[in-house]
Design an enzyme around this catalytic site. Structure first.
Site, PDB file in Angstrom:
ATOM      1  N   LYS A 119      43.388  41.836  36.271  1.00 42.76           N
ATOM      2  CA  LYS A 119      42.134  41.487  36.938  1.00 42.76           C
ATOM      3  C   LYS A 119      40.969  41.262  35.977  1.00 42.76           C
ATOM      4  O   LYS A 119      40.108  40.425  36.247  1.00 42.76           O
ATOM      5  CB  LYS A 119      41.781  42.553  37.984  1.00 42.76           C
ATOM      6  CG  LYS A 119      42.883  42.770  39.040  1.00 42.76           C
ATOM      7  CD  LYS A 119      43.302  41.490  39.740  1.00 42.76           C
ATOM      8  CE  LYS A 119      44.665  41.615  40.405  1.00 42.76           C
ATOM      9  NZ  LYS A 119      45.177  40.360  40.972  1.00 42.76           N
ATOM     10  N   GLU A 203      32.842  47.440  38.735  1.00 45.61           N
ATOM     11  CA  GLU A 203      32.008  46.368  39.282  1.00 45.61           C
ATOM     12  C   GLU A 203      30.883  46.963  40.112  1.00 45.61           C
ATOM     13  O   GLU A 203      31.011  48.065  40.638  1.00 45.61           O
ATOM     14  CB  GLU A 203      32.841  45.456  40.219  1.00 45.61           C
ATOM     15  CG  GLU A 203      33.745  44.484  39.503  1.00 45.61           C
ATOM     16  CD  GLU A 203      34.543  43.606  40.460  1.00 45.61           C
ATOM     17  OE1 GLU A 203      34.356  43.719  41.696  1.00 45.61           O
ATOM     18  OE2 GLU A 203      35.355  42.828  39.975  1.00 45.61           O
ATOM     19  N   HIS A 238      43.004  47.113  54.162  1.00 46.32           N
ATOM     20  CA  HIS A 238      43.508  46.035  53.308  1.00 46.32           C
ATOM     21  C   HIS A 238      44.660  45.267  53.931  1.00 46.32           C
ATOM     22  O   HIS A 238      45.315  44.464  53.264  1.00 46.32           O
ATOM     23  CB  HIS A 238      43.881  46.552  51.919  1.00 46.32           C
ATOM     24  CG  HIS A 238      42.745  47.276  51.263  1.00 46.32           C
ATOM     25  ND1 HIS A 238      41.575  46.649  50.922  1.00 46.32           N
ATOM     26  CD2 HIS A 238      42.561  48.584  50.960  1.00 46.32           C
ATOM     27  CE1 HIS A 238      40.736  47.524  50.414  1.00 46.32           C
ATOM     28  NE2 HIS A 238      41.306  48.715  50.427  1.00 46.32           N
ATOM     29  N   ARG A 295      50.608  32.881  45.080  1.00 44.30           N
ATOM     30  CA  ARG A 295      51.748  32.713  45.978  1.00 44.30           C
ATOM     31  C   ARG A 295      51.298  31.991  47.252  1.00 44.30           C
ATOM     32  O   ARG A 295      50.104  31.815  47.489  1.00 44.30           O
ATOM     33  CB  ARG A 295      52.282  34.089  46.381  1.00 44.30           C
ATOM     34  CG  ARG A 295      51.193  34.920  47.074  1.00 44.30           C
ATOM     35  CD  ARG A 295      51.686  36.162  47.766  1.00 44.30           C
ATOM     36  NE  ARG A 295      50.660  36.706  48.643  1.00 44.30           N
ATOM     37  CZ  ARG A 295      49.661  37.508  48.280  1.00 44.30           C
ATOM     38  NH1 ARG A 295      49.532  37.859  47.017  1.00 44.30           N
ATOM     39  NH2 ARG A 295      48.776  37.930  49.154  1.00 44.30           N
TER      40      ARG A 295
HETATM   41  C1  MV4 Z   1      35.208  44.634  46.266  1.00 43.75           C
HETATM   42  C2  MV4 Z   1      34.469  45.017  47.392  1.00 43.75           C
HETATM   43  C3  MV4 Z   1      33.118  45.169  47.237  1.00 43.75           C
HETATM   44  N1  MV4 Z   1      32.529  44.994  46.030  1.00 43.75           N
HETATM   45  N2  MV4 Z   1      34.579  44.436  45.095  1.00 43.75           N
HETATM   46  C4  MV4 Z   1      39.513  45.089  48.276  1.00 43.75           C
HETATM   47  C5  MV4 Z   1      40.860  44.726  47.746  1.00 43.75           C
HETATM   48  C6  MV4 Z   1      40.658  43.924  46.528  1.00 43.75           C
HETATM   49  N3  MV4 Z   1      41.186  42.606  46.752  1.00 43.75           N
HETATM   50  C7  MV4 Z   1      39.189  43.937  46.281  1.00 43.75           C
HETATM   51  N4  MV4 Z   1      38.551  44.555  47.397  1.00 43.75           N
HETATM   52  C8  MV4 Z   1      37.202  44.692  47.463  1.00 43.75           C
HETATM   53  N5  MV4 Z   1      36.538  44.466  46.316  1.00 43.75           N
HETATM   54  C9  MV4 Z   1      33.275  44.630  44.992  1.00 43.75           C
HETATM   55  N6  MV4 Z   1      32.698  44.460  43.809  1.00 43.75           N
HETATM   56  C10 MV4 Z   1      35.142  45.208  48.585  1.00 43.75           C
HETATM   57  C11 MV4 Z   1      36.512  45.057  48.630  1.00 43.75           C
HETATM   58  C12 MV4 Z   1      37.087  45.293  49.903  1.00 43.75           C
HETATM   59  C13 MV4 Z   1      37.670  44.280  50.647  1.00 43.75           C
HETATM   60  C14 MV4 Z   1      37.776  42.982  50.165  1.00 43.75           C
HETATM   61  C15 MV4 Z   1      38.359  42.007  50.910  1.00 43.75           C
HETATM   62  C16 MV4 Z   1      38.856  42.297  52.167  1.00 43.75           C
HETATM   63  C17 MV4 Z   1      38.774  43.556  52.656  1.00 43.75           C
HETATM   64  C18 MV4 Z   1      38.180  44.563  51.908  1.00 43.75           C
HETATM   65  C19 MV4 Z   1      38.104  45.839  52.434  1.00 43.75           C
HETATM   66  C20 MV4 Z   1      37.543  46.824  51.705  1.00 43.75           C
HETATM   67  C21 MV4 Z   1      37.046  46.563  50.434  1.00 43.75           C
END
Ligand code: MV4
Length: 506
Positions: A119, A203, A238, A295
């Site tokens: 990442k 982050e 998620h 994917r």
């Molecule tokens: C984040 C975020 C808020 N701020 N990054 C969740 C899984 C991974 N793909 C990254 N995720 C997140 N990253 C920052 N800087 C909130 C999430 C997140 C989230 C993102 C997409 C869809 C659902 C989510 C549920 C909780 C947290």
């Protein structure tokens, strides 16, 4: 560069294996299924031209058994392997082994999978291409003082993430300095056990983001296009529940800008084949690259419905070395598409997976409805794999029409034997905030409680269990809504089916 593919091995199961087999049939490509003992009479096995056993049900002995899969592909003369989603789909080592065996991998090059799988690497790569990312540390951090320094500069809350991560594992939100130390070591050990890699980075935490992702397609000749966005904010821990396109917050200008960003991100890792750029969008519509999924995704059908482009056909053509048959300006968007996932789970009891035999199944049909499913009546939902039964997709001229069609289809859907999340899906689709498009990734945590569902009385539960048992036994045929819905004896055990299964087992 052109290389005809005549036979594809599908290294997957369930609805996505069926989806890929169908595309092969449409393109007159032979299909090869592989299966575990739990799946020996599953639809993907019955539909494919050939089927070969991998091993016992646990994934590591079947759908994750790289060497077995490649050995079968070599032995049967498959020109290519399609990994579907999950399992080996984002495993760079597997992609490399496939190529080393002289077989085409239907997906990106191993180097792209590897680059996007790390990442911090992915963030650096796309940043250098001018793609906005959330403020964060450029590298993994192993020193708490650097984390504290970052928090002091950007302010709380911050988010500690696994460098090898994705999908929310090894993530810790930190609201204040006194939580920092515990969160840091907690994230590290969770990352170590989930990915075998304890590295974490930091982050700024976006508090109420939407999750919006862009579908891209890239050929081997440097042509890359985007196919618009998918709004995926409605998720639970998620796990996506409902996806739609377009997003209510999007307009043509924002789509053009974000689409360009997605194409630039893909080009930064010299991406090939189908991929998805995941973004977070804040309430001021600022957008940030989050990660790339290398994917085909579960929710790809909504993009297909709105663009008319068959993504699996395109994946196969790209793998053969063909040029994309369209440029960005040829891609047009029509109407609104929305998908919900039908899971075998008990929404009233903590969403526990509900295993067992599907004794009765009569899915929804009708104008504007598409269903992608990998199980038939009589099939078994086991503990070994994801409990997703089906993806129900509605396409309409407007968002209102698509939602109305999806709600109608959910109410029409008949299934007995396992508990399914149909009432939960209806709860979301009926919720005023969802209807108004006023939601973020916290929608379900904020609004859902089991009491919101029309839960059955104890007596209704007993009657349903009795009916399911009698159906299974074949002592009754079920009449629902006045129509003969088929008895439990109507198992797909025709002689043709038996023969095919027999062939598959040899
Ligand atoms: C984040 C975020 C808020 N701020 N990054 C969740 C899984 C991974 N793909 C990254 N995720 C997140 N990253 C920052 N800087 C909130 C999430 C997140 C989230 C993102 C997409 C869809 C659902 C989510 C549920 C909780 C947290």
């Amino acid at each position: 560069m052109y290389r005809k593919i005549k036979k594809v091995l599908i290294a997957n199961r369930g609805e996505i294996a069926v989806r890929i087999i169908r595309a092969c049939q449409e393109m007159e490509i032979a299909s090869v299924a592989v299966y575990s003992d739990a799946d020996r009479s599953s639809p993907h096995v019955l539909k494919a031209d050939e089927a070969y056993r991998l091993g016992p049900p646990p994934s590591r002995e079947s759908y994750l058994a790289m060497e077995k899969i490649i050995e079968i592909a070599t032995r049967v003369g498959a020109d290519a392997i399609h990994p579907g989603y999950g399992f080996l789909s984002e495993n760079a080592d597997f992609a490399q082994k496939v190529l080393d065996a002289g077989i085409e991998f239907i997906g990106p090059r191993p180097a792209s999978i590897r680059a996007m799988g790390d990442k911090t690497e992915a963030r650096k790569l796309v940043r250098s291409a001018g793609v906005p990312t959330v403020p964060g540390t450029p590298d993994a951090v192993d020193d708490l003082s650097i984390v504290r320094q970052f928090a002091d500069e950007y302010g709380y809350p911050i988010l500690i993430k696994a460098a090898a991560g994705g999908g929310g594992k090894g993530m810790r939100v930190v609201h204040s300095a006194d939580e920092l130390s515990a969160a840091f070591s907690g994230a590290q050990s969770e990352a170590r056990s989930a990915f075998g890699d304890a590295r974490v980075y930091v982050e700024k935490y976006l508090e109420k983001p939407r999750h919006i992702e862009f579908q891209i397609l890239a050929d081997k000749h440097g042509n890359t296009v985007h196919l618009g966005e998918r709004e995926c904010s409605i998720q639970r821990r998620h796990q996506k529940v409902i996806e739609e396109t377009p997003s209510v917050i999007m307009d043509d200008e924002m789509r053009r800008k974000m689409g360009e960003m997605a194409v630039a991100a893909a080009k930064a890792c010299r991406y090939e084949n189908a991929g998805t750029i995941e973004c977070l969008v804040d309430k001021d519509r600022n957008y940030y690259f989050l990660e790339m999924n290398t994917r085909l995704q579960v929710e790809h059908p909504i993009t297909e419905m709105r663009t008319g482009i068959d993504l699996v056909h395109q994946q196969l053509r790209i793998a053969m070395g063909e040029k994309l048959p369209f440029a960005q300006h040829d891609i047009t968007f029509r109407g609104h598409a929305i998908e919900c996932r039908i899971y075998a789970e008990d929404s009233l009891n903590g969403f526990l997976p509900s295993t067992g035999r599907v004794t009765h199944l009569k899915p929804a049909q009708g104008f504007g409805i598409r269903e992608d499913r990998g199980i038939e009546q009589g099939g078994e939902i086991s503990v070994y794999y994801d409990p997703m039964i089906s993806k129900l997709v509605a396409h309409g001229q407007t968002r209102e029409e698509a939602i109305a069609k999806l709600k109608r289809a959910l109410k029409e859907y008949e299934i007995l034997g396992v508990k399914v999340n149909i009432p939960f899906n209806l709860f979301v689709l009926n919720h005023p905030a969802f209807v108004q498009g006023d939601f973020d990734t916290h929608f379900i945590a904020k609004y859902f409680e089991p009491g919101a569902l029309p839960f059955p009385t104890e007596q209704e539960e007993r009657v349903a269990a009795l009916v399911a048992a009698m159906l299974e036994e074949g002592t009754i045929a079920l009449r629902l809504k006045g129509e003969l819905a088929g008895s439990a004896n109507h198992h797909p055990a025709s002689s043709k089916w038996q023969q095919k299964r027999f062939d598959a087992l040899r």
